[in-house]
Design a protein around this motif. Structure first.
Motif, PDB file in Angstrom:
ATOM      1  N   THR A 343      -0.036  -9.622  10.378  1.00  0.00           N
ATOM      2  CA  THR A 343       0.751  -9.772   9.153  1.00  0.00           C
ATOM      3  C   THR A 343       1.962  -8.844   9.118  1.00  0.00           C
ATOM      4  N   GLY A 344       1.959  -7.812   9.962  1.00  0.00           N
ATOM      5  CA  GLY A 344       3.091  -6.901   9.985  1.00  0.00           C
ATOM      6  C   GLY A 344       3.135  -5.934   8.832  1.00  0.00           C
ATOM      7  N   THR A 345       2.034  -5.831   8.082  1.00  0.00           N
ATOM      8  CA  THR A 345       1.958  -4.871   6.990  1.00  0.00           C
ATOM      9  C   THR A 345       0.542  -4.333   6.916  1.00  0.00           C
ATOM     10  N   HIS A 346       0.307  -3.333   6.047  1.00  0.00           N
ATOM     11  CA  HIS A 346      -1.005  -2.704   5.988  1.00  0.00           C
ATOM     12  C   HIS A 346      -1.756  -3.131   4.738  1.00  0.00           C
ATOM     13  N   TRP A 347      -2.979  -3.584   4.971  1.00  0.00           N
ATOM     14  CA  TRP A 347      -3.924  -3.974   3.917  1.00  0.00           C
ATOM     15  C   TRP A 347      -3.413  -5.194   3.150  1.00  0.00           C
ATOM     16  N   PRO A 348      -3.376  -6.363   3.809  1.00  0.00           N
ATOM     17  CA  PRO A 348      -2.903  -7.595   3.164  1.00  0.00           C
ATOM     18  C   PRO A 348      -3.862  -8.063   2.075  1.00  0.00           C
ATOM     19  N   ALA A 361       1.303  -9.509   0.402  1.00  0.00           N
ATOM     20  CA  ALA A 361       1.331  -8.256  -0.348  1.00  0.00           C
ATOM     21  C   ALA A 361       0.567  -7.195   0.435  1.00  0.00           C
ATOM     22  N   GLY A 362       1.287  -6.247   1.031  1.00  0.00           N
ATOM     23  CA  GLY A 362       0.671  -5.153   1.776  1.00  0.00           C
ATOM     24  C   GLY A 362       0.357  -4.003   0.836  1.00  0.00           C
ATOM     25  N   GLN A 363      -0.857  -4.008   0.294  1.00  0.00           N
ATOM     26  CA  GLN A 363      -1.208  -3.072  -0.772  1.00  0.00           C
ATOM     27  C   GLN A 363      -1.016  -1.614  -0.365  1.00  0.00           C
ATOM     28  N   LEU A 364      -1.558  -1.220   0.771  1.00  0.00           N
ATOM     29  CA  LEU A 364      -1.506   0.192   1.160  1.00  0.00           C
ATOM     30  C   LEU A 364      -0.208   0.564   1.876  1.00  0.00           C
ATOM     31  N   ALA A 365       0.601  -0.431   2.210  1.00  0.00           N
ATOM     32  CA  ALA A 365       1.923  -0.162   2.773  1.00  0.00           C
ATOM     33  C   ALA A 365       2.979  -0.092   1.673  1.00  0.00           C
ATOM     34  N   ASP A 366       2.587  -0.410   0.435  1.00  0.00           N
ATOM     35  CA  ASP A 366       3.533  -0.438  -0.687  1.00  0.00           C
ATOM     36  C   ASP A 366       4.732  -1.321  -0.369  1.00  0.00           C
ATOM     37  N   GLU A 367       4.429  -2.555   0.050  1.00  0.00           N
ATOM     38  CA  GLU A 367       5.518  -3.463   0.387  1.00  0.00           C
ATOM     39  C   GLU A 367       5.044  -4.910   0.336  1.00  0.00           C
ATOM     40  N   ILE A 368       6.013  -5.805   0.293  1.00  0.00           N
ATOM     41  CA  ILE A 368       5.780  -7.247   0.416  1.00  0.00           C
ATOM     42  C   ILE A 368       6.610  -7.732   1.594  1.00  0.00           C
TER      43      ILE A 368
END
Length: 399
Positions: A343-348, A361-368
């Motif tokens: 997914t390219g992000t952390h904790w989808p 929504a990458g919850q623990l990366a604080d990003e979308i």
């Protein structure tokens, strides 16, 4: 295109409340363009981890998870929300709300105490009169009911593959040198929040989602007791109709109604997607299951969504931060895993498909982030766009 963004607030995360995301041009029906947060639509310090829309009015309902309440909001400006009425008590760690298609009520699910709560909605969409449904009982308790099959699961119908036994047999067959390649389905992972209960041998109810099905039926998942429960809704509350029991320790989290007439359910702990269907008499049972092969023992599955044509299903996996891409086979009764994509992000925590784009929504990366989808296979490519977003947990398209 714009999206409401549910998130964890200061008590559990970094958001101020419900956010507003723009993907591409505001008037575009797609979401493939650059991402950017428009801002906070309304402050909600109680952590609006899940939001759902009224089917006809410009209203939003939020599960304020840390407050244990459900709050209605009206759209007061293009990018702003305002509370509508007082918050309604639901239960500990209320994590999901689903609104009935006829807008007569909503159903709230509570992870903390297992409550499933029916809440009336008036003509203006204001919530009132919460009615708590019957408690769930552990089907693996001292006096279980139903037919026992090889997994120990008690289901209303078809057998479920014994993945634990298969893993043990395969590990023995391949020998010590290659045993580590075999998925550890005989070692069910336990989340941090459940570690004390597991150590004490306790199983507690953890309601997680409600899904409105055709014909007035409501399905709810209970992650703690491995149940999918079916209900009829009326003025007196929710009346239990049936329950289907999944393998012990699987942890059914979220479900997805498919146009074929099947209900797909992803299990958080065992990382599988089960297919449920009703027979001619209306009795529900498990008809098949597909493990998300390649996930890690420490992973937990999160969300399910489908492509626009319903031919592909996407299952998010937190930890290894992947998404399982599953092809719908036959008449919808079978799922086949095509790929496990990064997914390219952390904790989808949550994801949604919009045309040729997967938003995550990458919850623990604080990003979308957004990923393009291959037009032939439906498999996501590398991240195309990303934007900072504090503790995002839910993406809901604006109408």
């Amino acid at each position: 295109m714009r999206f409401w963004v549910g998130a964890y607030a200061a008590d559990s995360g970094a958001a101020e409340g419900i956010g507003l995301l723009q993907a591409g041009e505001a008037d575009s029906p797609g979401a493939s363009g650059p991402l950017g947060m428009v801002g906070t639509a309304v402050a909600a310090p109680g952590s609006p981890s899940w939001v759902a829309a009224h089917p006809t009015l410009d209203l939003l309902y939020a599960a304020l998870e840390s407050d244990g309440t459900v709050q209605a909001y009206r759209r007061s400006a293009e990018t702003r929300l305002a509370p509508l009425g007082a918050p309604i008590d639901a239960g500990a760690a209320v994590c999901h709300v689903a609104v009935a298609p006829d807008a007569s009520h909503l159903v709230a699910s509570c992870w903390g105490d297992g409550r499933v709560v029916r809440i009336d909605l008036d003509a203006a969409g204001r919530p009132s009169r919460p009615v708590i449904a019957a408690d769930a009982s552990d089907p693996y308790g001292a006096d279980p009911t139903g037919e026992t099959i090889s997994t120990g699961a008690r289901v209303s119908g078809a057998a479920v593959p014994d993945l634990a036994a298969a893993a043990r047999a395969l590990r023995e067959a391949v020998g010590e040198q290659y045993a580590h390649f075999v998925p550890a389905y005989d070692d069910v992972p336990v989340t941090d929040a459940e570690s004390e209960e597991a150590a004490a041998g306790e199983r507690v109810s953890r309601a997680h989602q409600a899904i409105f099905l055709p014909g007035g039926l409501v399905a709810t998942t209970d992650m703690g007791l491995d149940l999918v429960r079916f209900w009829r809704s009326g003025a007196a509350g929710l009346r239990p109709v049936q329950e289907v029991v999944l393998p012990k320790g699987s942890g059914p989290r979220h479900g997805l109604w498919h146009p074929s007439g099947h209900l797909y359910v992803v299990t958080e702990l065992s990382r599988e997607v089960f297919v449920l269907a009703a027979d001619a008499s209306g009795r529900w049972s498990i008809v098949s299951g597909q493990p998300l092969i390649g996930t890690l023992d420490t992973d937990t599955a999160a969300e399910l969504c489908a492509s626009r044509d319903g031919a592909t299903v996407y299952a998010g996996v937190r930890g290894s931060d992947t998404v399982g891409v599953l092809s719908v086979r036959g008449a919808g009764e079978q799922l086949q895993l095509l790929a496990l994509a990064d997914t390219g992000t952390h904790w989808p925590r949550h994801h949604v498909v919009v045309a040729d784009t997967l938003l995550v929504a990458g919850q623990l990366a604080d990003e979308i982030v957004s990923l393009p989808l291959d037009v032939r296979t439906g498999i996501p490519g590398r991240v195309r766009h990303r934007t900072p977003s504090p503790s995002p947990t839910r993406l809901l398209p604006l109408r």
